[in-house]
Write an enzyme that holds these catalytic residues in place. Structure first.
Site, mmCIF file in Angstrom:
data_model
loop_
_atom_site.group_PDB
_atom_site.id
_atom_site.type_symbol
_atom_site.label_atom_id
_atom_site.label_comp_id
_atom_site.label_asym_id
_atom_site.label_seq_id
_atom_site.Cartn_x
_atom_site.Cartn_y
_atom_site.Cartn_z
ATOM 1 N N GLU A 124 1.624 51.115 -11.684
ATOM 2 C CA GLU A 124 1.997 49.980 -11.780
ATOM 3 C C GLU A 124 2.914 49.482 -10.652
ATOM 4 O O GLU A 124 3.766 50.702 -10.364
ATOM 5 C CB GLU A 124 2.815 49.974 -13.180
ATOM 6 C CG GLU A 124 3.426 48.578 -13.682
ATOM 7 C CD GLU A 124 3.869 48.296 -14.842
ATOM 8 O OE1 GLU A 124 3.909 47.127 -15.403
ATOM 9 O OE2 GLU A 124 4.080 49.259 -15.743
ATOM 10 N N ASP A 130 8.203 40.671 -13.870
ATOM 11 C CA ASP A 130 8.755 41.976 -13.360
ATOM 12 C C ASP A 130 7.881 42.893 -12.688
ATOM 13 O O ASP A 130 7.991 43.414 -11.539
ATOM 14 C CB ASP A 130 9.480 42.636 -14.521
ATOM 15 C CG ASP A 130 10.092 43.906 -14.228
ATOM 16 O OD1 ASP A 130 10.868 44.131 -13.404
ATOM 17 O OD2 ASP A 130 9.701 44.906 -14.723
ATOM 18 N N ASP A 153 3.579 43.249 -16.323
ATOM 19 C CA ASP A 153 3.565 42.418 -17.364
ATOM 20 C C ASP A 153 3.826 41.054 -17.154
ATOM 21 O O ASP A 153 4.222 40.649 -15.925
ATOM 22 C CB ASP A 153 4.732 43.006 -18.276
ATOM 23 C CG ASP A 153 5.933 43.304 -17.563
ATOM 24 O OD1 ASP A 153 6.184 42.744 -16.555
ATOM 25 O OD2 ASP A 153 6.681 44.134 -18.341
ATOM 26 N N TYR A 206 15.081 48.339 -19.283
ATOM 27 C CA TYR A 206 16.012 48.334 -17.972
ATOM 28 C C TYR A 206 17.601 48.467 -18.524
ATOM 29 O O TYR A 206 18.527 47.469 -18.574
ATOM 30 C CB TYR A 206 15.835 46.939 -17.258
ATOM 31 C CG TYR A 206 14.385 46.933 -16.540
ATOM 32 C CD1 TYR A 206 14.549 47.870 -15.331
ATOM 33 C CD2 TYR A 206 13.574 46.327 -16.870
ATOM 34 C CE1 TYR A 206 13.119 47.665 -14.510
ATOM 35 C CE2 TYR A 206 12.367 46.337 -16.177
ATOM 36 C CZ TYR A 206 12.429 46.980 -15.005
ATOM 37 O OH TYR A 206 11.248 46.841 -14.276
#
Length: 490
Positions: free
Chosen positions: A468, A75, A78, A227
């Site tokens: 990120e 994703d 990670d 999510y």
């Protein structure tokens, strides 16, 4: 800084941005944006893999559950495979190929775009072994985030989660159906047999979603922490629209026409909220004469135009902006909303141009030409690519100054090909995460979360809100970069 000084500084910067716009190499940015997806691959890597610091990983995904779930995309920074944002990512990559296929082909990137899409749809085919079963997640966010390990070494649990008739998730099923249908359009010419296979999966998942409504995090509870979906009506419309475009079957348009919720004027277009995409596709159909413009379909067109007006600062509820003009939604991964809004505005401008129309915003004083919309998008894209106060490119690997300490496990640890010694869960934090030095591997093409509302950015691995990158952020930019790269000499 006083307000007068700030205004003067802003004017100076905007002048700099406009005068240096021709220096942006959109073609190079496009190439890197697609390279990013090769860095995010899970599973057995192909012989033509171009990101060579990555290796095979997660080759037993699904084995404990008796299903082959090898493949797909990690994703973000990670090693979890979250099905909901992954499906949105594939839908947006496919939409880029459908809408800007000729531009991608002109820049010799269509094959790479199709490869990125297929890496996702091949995985979704595996994840959909029965009409009413869809595996929606591999790995656990909490245990994964408790370790800092490159994917080739990971020993964290690879738990699998699914939706079915007893545990529904219409949002997840609907978004995956949309991904299949949009990808079927993208592959219609290059691989008709594969396109037909994708249509079959899309139809089955759409029917599953309609017959078994509900939000997927009620069935896959660990996903809700990362999510969580706000609803499923938008995904049902989204899937129906892509299926209508891919098949021409009347039942999908009937589903849309009978819907009682056109979404209103949205504040974002994202992995969670697809209404703006729905509204744009309907507006496109109306302007092209394929859909009737009267009745409730006309409302969809009005709403997407209001969203675009708000993005270009000509609406009744304009999107906030940073001091230097970057559109601003929130501190956490703000650029995901900038890239998606840029895609919507670029796509609608091409529709307006093709149908010889203009955009009328709430001010009502004059109509905006498609070229004006493009100029506004260009400012956002140029900001991302380095034409900003700090001359920082927020696409990793693009330009001379870009984030060096991206919050990403694989990029921040020495390549398994250079040092095959396994990096353990906690040792990864001690030896690599807390290391005050650039990542040993460059995550080319990744779009990080981006700067704050005052245009500040801290390049630090522990700054996950800004540093990120996620697969859902770069995907909408692919089509926009293809458009810009092909509409000018680079």
């Amino acid at each position: 800084m006083s307000s007068l000084s700030l205004m003067a500084f802003a004017c100076c910067i905007l002048s700099f941005v406009h005068s240096n716009a021709d220096t942006v190499d959109y073609g190079a940015a496009l190439t890197k944006s697609l390279l990013y997806y090769e860095a995010q691959r899970s599973g057995k890597l192909p012989p033509n893999q171009r990101v060579n610091w990555r290796g095979d990983s997660a080759l037993n995904d699904g084995k404990d559950a008796g299903v082959d779930l090898v493949g797909g995309y990690y994703d973000a920074g990670d090693n979890v495979k979250f099905g909901f944002p992954m499906a949105y990512t594939v839908t947006m990559l496919a939409w880029s190929a459908v809408e800007f296929g000729s531009q991608l082909e002109a820049k010799k990137e269509l094959a790479n775009a199709l490869a990125a899409i297929k890496w996702g749809t091949d995985y979704f085919i595996k994840a959909h072994p029965e009409p009413n079963v869809l595996y929606g997640q591999v790995g656990d966010g909490d245990s994964d985030h408790a370790c800092w390990m490159r994917p080739e070494d990971m020993t964290t649990p690879r738990t699998v989660y699914r939706i079915d008739e007893q545990h529904p998730g219409a949002d997840l099923a609907g978004e995956t159906a949309a991904a299949f249908a949009a990808a079927a359009l993208a592959f219609r010419r290059a691989n008709p047999r594969y396109s037909a296979q994708l249509i079959l999966h899309a139809k089955q998942l759409f029917d599953f979603a309609v017959k078994h409504p509900g939000q997927y995090q009620n069935s896959i509870s660990p996903a809700g922490k990362f999510y969580s979906s706000s609803g499923y009506e938008d995904e049902l419309l989204w899937a129906a629209l892509w299926l209508e475009r891919a098949t021409g079957e009347k039942r999908y348009l009937d589903f849309i026409i009978t819907s009682t919720n056109p979404g209103g004027t949205r504040t974002e277009f994202s992995w969670d909220d697809k209404y703006v995409g729905v509204q744009l596709l309907i507006a496109k159909g109306i302007l092209e004469g394929r859909y009737p413009g009267n009745g409730n379909l006309g409302q969809y067109k009005n709403y997407v135009e209001e969203f675009i007006c708000n993005c270009i600062q000509k609406g009744s509820s304009n999107v906030k902006a940073s001091y230097m003009g970057l559109l601003w939604w929130q501190p956490w991964n703000n650029l995901q909303y900038v890239t998606s809004a840029s895609f919507i505005t670029t796509t609608y401008s091409t529709v307006l141009a093709a149908t010889k129309n203009t955009l009328r915003c709430p001010s009502g004083k004059f109509d905006f030409l498609p070229e004006y919309l493009i100029s506004e998008v260009r400012l956002q894209v140029n900001y991302i690519l380095g034409l900003n106060p700090y001359k920082m490119s927020y696409m990793v690997g693009f330009g001379t100054k870009y984030p060096k300490e991206v919050h990403h496990r694989g990029a921040s640890i020495a390549s398994v090909k250079k040092d095959p010694t396994p990096v353990t869960c906690q040792n990864g934090f001690d030896a690599w995460f807390h290391r005050n030095a650039p990542n040993p591997n460059v995550l080319n093409g990744a779009i990080v979360g981006g700067p704050g509302q005052t245009d500040e950015y801290t390049d630090s691995r522990d700054n996950y809100q800004q540093a990120e990158a996620a697969i859902a952020t770069t995907a909408p930019l692919v089509g926009v970069l293809a458009y810009f790269a092909s509409s000018r000499t680079n």
